[in-house]
Write a protein that holds these residues in place. Structure first.
Motif: not given
Length: 281
Positions: A69-70, A75-82, A129-139, A255-256
């Motif tokens: 959420s932060a 303006g970063l990736w936040g994944g699909v967790d709503g 978050a999931t590892e994939e989401t966490a790395v995307a946030v960092l990226d 994503l799908e």
């Protein structure tokens, strides 16, 4: 300095102590609330009516936006967790309203009372978050210039080994979380992924796979207008003239329909070069 200036510098929400320290009087705050120019979502906290609703809800529940959420607020990736992720004080007893995830970990001091700092945001994403989401946030944080790779290493230096391992996977070059997901997934299958490749007459291309396949990733507003359509086709033409294999996929497909996307990517890589652009439908 007016309360408007103080609030604007803090993202639209501030504590009464911050406002008073900025020269605002209690009488001015009371008048602004009564006049509808200010909101008071929680005792001792004031917000502009234009402040992000999620941020107002966070302070109303006694917390700060955290984790994905932060990340979205920066303006970063936040994944699909709503769900709304909130950091709440360790002594908090009130449960947040709605579908919330509570983070009880104390964080760094931060002037914005409605969200955690960037370092806390990155650490909480890696933790929750999931590892994939966490790395995307960092990226996306690295690509946005909010932190450097050296900064990431420093932020995670005192964290457990498994969190430092996640942080070590951060890379520059992902202008979106979708690009990060594709990079991670292809690299996990042994492919060499180069991001933001410059092609003469075309400009930057999102990525090149195994040195031969140019991959362009369209956002959710794929072909939302004629101008975007023409721009995409001009880029495809430029890649064709450069003699490279090329593939265009959308964020929704990543994503799908990832297995289908992967099948096409690896299928194109194993066959002799063909002229023309491939677009999944």
């Amino acid at each position: 300095m007016t309360w408007m200036n103080v609030l604007a510098g803090l993202g639209g929400i501030a504590t009464s102590n911050q406002l008073v320290a900025g020269g605002v009087t209690a009488r001015e705050l009371t008048a602004a609330v009564r006049g509808g120019r200010l909101l008071r979502p929680r005792r001792g906290v004031y917000a502009l009516p234009s402040a992000p609703p999620l941020a107002i809800a966070a302070v109303a529940n006694g917390g700060r936006l955290s984790c994905v959420s932060a990340a979205r607020s920066y303006g970063l990736w936040g994944g699909v967790d709503g769900r709304t992720h909130l950091r709440v004080p360790s002594h908090a007893t009130r449960l947040p309203d709605g579908d919330c995830v509570r983070h009880w970990v104390d964080g760094d001091p931060h002037p914005e009372c409605w969200r955690v700092s960037v370092p806390d945001c990155l650490r909480s994403a890696a933790r929750c978050a999931t590892e994939e989401t966490a790395v995307a946030v960092l990226d996306t944080a690295v690509s946005a210039g909010l932190v450097t790779l050296t900064g990431v290493e420093r932020i995670f230096s005192d964290q457990p080994p498994w969190m430092r391992a996640i942080a070590s996977r951060a890379r520059p070059g992902s202008d979106s979380g979708i690009e990060s997901l594709v990079r991670q997934r292809l690299e996990s299958r042994g492919h060499v992924v180069e991001q933001q490749i410059h092609v003469a007459g075309v400009g930057r291309v999102d990525m090149r796979i195994d040195g031969v396949l140019y991959l362009e990733l369209d956002g959710f507003a794929y072909h939302s207008g004629r101008e975007a359509f023409e721009r995409d086709r001009a880029r495809d033409t430029g890649l064709a003239l450069a003699g490279g294999r090329r593939l265009r996929v959308s964020a929704r497909q990543v994503l799908e329909e990832w297995e289908a996307v992967l099948g096409v990517v690896e299928g194109v890589l194993v066959v002799p070069e063909k002229r023309g652009v491939v677009a999944l439908k």
